[in-house]
Scaffold this motif. Sequence first.
Motif, PDB file in Angstrom:
ATOM      1  N   ALA A 153      -4.179  -1.034   5.202  1.00  0.00           N
ATOM      2  CA  ALA A 153      -2.980  -1.878   5.188  1.00  0.00           C
ATOM      3  C   ALA A 153      -2.942  -2.800   6.398  1.00  0.00           C
ATOM      4  N   SER A 166       1.815  -1.714  10.128  1.00  0.00           N
ATOM      5  CA  SER A 166       2.149  -2.023   8.738  1.00  0.00           C
ATOM      6  C   SER A 166       3.128  -1.031   8.133  1.00  0.00           C
ATOM      7  N   ALA A 167       3.312   0.119   8.769  1.00  0.00           N
ATOM      8  CA  ALA A 167       4.136   1.177   8.186  1.00  0.00           C
ATOM      9  C   ALA A 167       5.616   0.815   8.226  1.00  0.00           C
ATOM     10  N   VAL A 214       0.857  -1.181   0.000  1.00  0.00           N
ATOM     11  CA  VAL A 214       0.000   0.000   0.000  1.00  0.00           C
ATOM     12  C   VAL A 214       0.895   1.234   0.000  1.00  0.00           C
ATOM     13  N   ALA A 232      -5.700   4.812   4.719  1.00  0.00           N
ATOM     14  CA  ALA A 232      -4.642   3.992   4.113  1.00  0.00           C
ATOM     15  C   ALA A 232      -3.978   3.106   5.158  1.00  0.00           C
ATOM     16  N   ALA A 233      -3.735   3.655   6.349  1.00  0.00           N
ATOM     17  CA  ALA A 233      -3.114   2.870   7.409  1.00  0.00           C
ATOM     18  C   ALA A 233      -4.047   1.772   7.901  1.00  0.00           C
ATOM     19  N   ALA A 240       4.276   5.103   3.509  1.00  0.00           N
ATOM     20  CA  ALA A 240       3.502   6.323   3.745  1.00  0.00           C
ATOM     21  C   ALA A 240       4.392   7.556   3.784  1.00  0.00           C
ATOM     22  N   ALA A 242       0.863   5.250   0.382  1.00  0.00           N
ATOM     23  CA  ALA A 242       0.054   6.375   0.864  1.00  0.00           C
ATOM     24  C   ALA A 242       0.756   7.671   0.492  1.00  0.00           C
ATOM     25  N   ARG A 256       1.165   7.668   8.331  1.00  0.00           N
ATOM     26  CA  ARG A 256       2.444   7.047   8.693  1.00  0.00           C
ATOM     27  C   ARG A 256       2.404   6.567  10.150  1.00  0.00           C
ATOM     28  N   LEU A 273       3.027  -0.908   4.346  1.00  0.00           N
ATOM     29  CA  LEU A 273       2.539   0.442   4.057  1.00  0.00           C
ATOM     30  C   LEU A 273       3.723   1.378   3.852  1.00  0.00           C
TER      31      LEU A 273
END
Length: 658
Positions: free
Chosen positions: A334, A354-355, A320, A330-331, A343, A322, A350, A341
């Motif tokens: 994901a 997942s980030a 993903v 988006a977060a 981001a 972002a 962010r 993610l």
Amino acid sequence: MSRTGGFPSSGGRTPAWGASACGWKDGTVTDAALPQPSSLDSAASAARVVRALVAGGVHDVVVAPGSRSAPLAYALSDAEDAGLVRLHVRIDERSGAFTALGLALGGQRPAAVVTTSGTAVGELLPAVMEANHAAVPLVVISADRPGELRGTGANQTTVQPGLFGVHVRTGIDVGAGEDPIRAIQDALRAALGHAIDGVPTAPRGPVHLNLAFRDPLVPAGFGDAWDTGVTGNTGVTGNTGEDRPATLPGADPAASAGADDGGGTALMPVGGAAGGSVGADGGGAAAVGSVGGAEAPVSADDGGTAAAGPGRTGTGRTVVVAGHGAGELAAVFAAHLDLPLFAEPSSNARFGGSAVAPYRLLLEHLGAPITRVVTFGRPTLSRPVTALLARPDVEHALYLPAPVAWFEEGRRPERIVDTLPELVAFAGRGEEGWLRSWREAGAAADAALQTLLADEQRITGLHVADAVWEHTDGNLVLGSSNPIRDVDLVAATDQHPLEVFANRGLAGIDGTISTATGVALSAGIPTRALLGDLTFLHDVGGLLIGSGEPQPDLQIVVLNDGGGGIFGLLEHGAESTTARYGPAVERLFGTPHTVDLAALAAAYGLRHERATTLEELDTAMERPIRGRSILEVRAERSTLRDLHARVRRAVASAARPA
């Protein structure tokens, strides 16, 4: 009354400025059933303009001084005295326009800028262009000479209608003596994307109202000019949750209800989910089985991949992305599907498990297995991400549930998705170990990066970016070029500012101080801005705020490396280029300077301090942000390319096990 401009062919995502929250009930502002005047004098016309702006939810107006716009200035002054609007006076129209842009961004509602005629109108173009591409409802109001003086060589007279061309959603020229009410109503509808019940049908963005005024420009008997029969919902709700119901003199109280709890739409964070509510458990994860309130067709078999849908291959190696303005959805998306993610800082996504922080450097080493990409918002920072999105072997879906200005139908190759169930079916759940491998590589790369920075003898932009992100719990405004990219590389994913703003519509360095000022003033939230020295100097006039004007709580952190550092990281800084064009590159791209920032701060009456160590930097940012101040951090530009080369090597070494 004539019109110019129109809607570009575009669609997609924008910040969720609620039309109802801006004083609209059904997309219109009611005009009382009074006989319409056949010809209004300038004072009465200006009063009706201001009445319609207030009724349409405009709370903040930036005014630049001028004679032809004087009727508007007087009308706005009376409105401010009545508690209906808040004025901000700027002598520099360009700074004023970017201040209004920041007010609209931070307040999540339309804001206006008023200028006189002539070159003053042209000064607004940079902010109008940014507002166009970033879909910000900026209301530009220019005063003009009456029709009989146009084309005669009259002083300060030029062709103002249509001046902003394709960069405004609509342009309306109102002749002297004409009733401006319908023009204001139409312009505000266009600025909000013709939103009905908070749902835009076209991209939001800037609008231009060109209003002609005849002499006399100084009002007589001005107190009666307010009784013009315009009523509407005048409540204004900001992102602080404060309700400001206001009843205009002579208006029907029943038509002046508060903006919220009376059929209004509650405001959402800029870049927030526009396609429905997001169920969250407080840790950024959606409720099981739903994303954004929609049932997610996720199957537990086949390695956890989603039920088959168009374009599915079933591998489950989706990521993903972002981009700017993506929002927290988006977060949540994901995290719900166990997908990595990537981001950007101004995505405001962010965070969460997942980030992956140093994603753009890891793509070179872990990117090959990616088979599918889901994009939220507009990616603007990273060449590795751009390369990923251009790969022919990678399927790509772009989530566009509502119109945006930067998207033009048929110009991009990816699949456009406007519903969450379809997006979930496209993405699928990450296969076993997919997210874990990215997280482990991200943690290792981040540790290697922090070790490298700890060994540096001098403070760098990466140090400053790390500290700014760590210490900011209010709003954060990021300047273009290296500062936002430094933050993108090092910003932690387990903490983040309240809201991150950046002028990424066109990613220019102009107007950043003024934009940050507007963001800080919009809701009174302490704000920190991180800028490079050239970005700071380009808008140094934005430091000028007149005596008695509202003052923001704003700390401006300036990374001063004596010129334009980003060019040294691009092709211009390569040895093959500098061997032949070294002096020319430094002069034409590095643009070195020796400006004394402390002296500038003193000239504008701002506090200034300089940090030369990390300890001094941390101490300066731990103090509460009150009033305006400048924190200058000196850095070395000549070693920047070598630093980033060592960063890439450290990340590559850390990524090898993954």
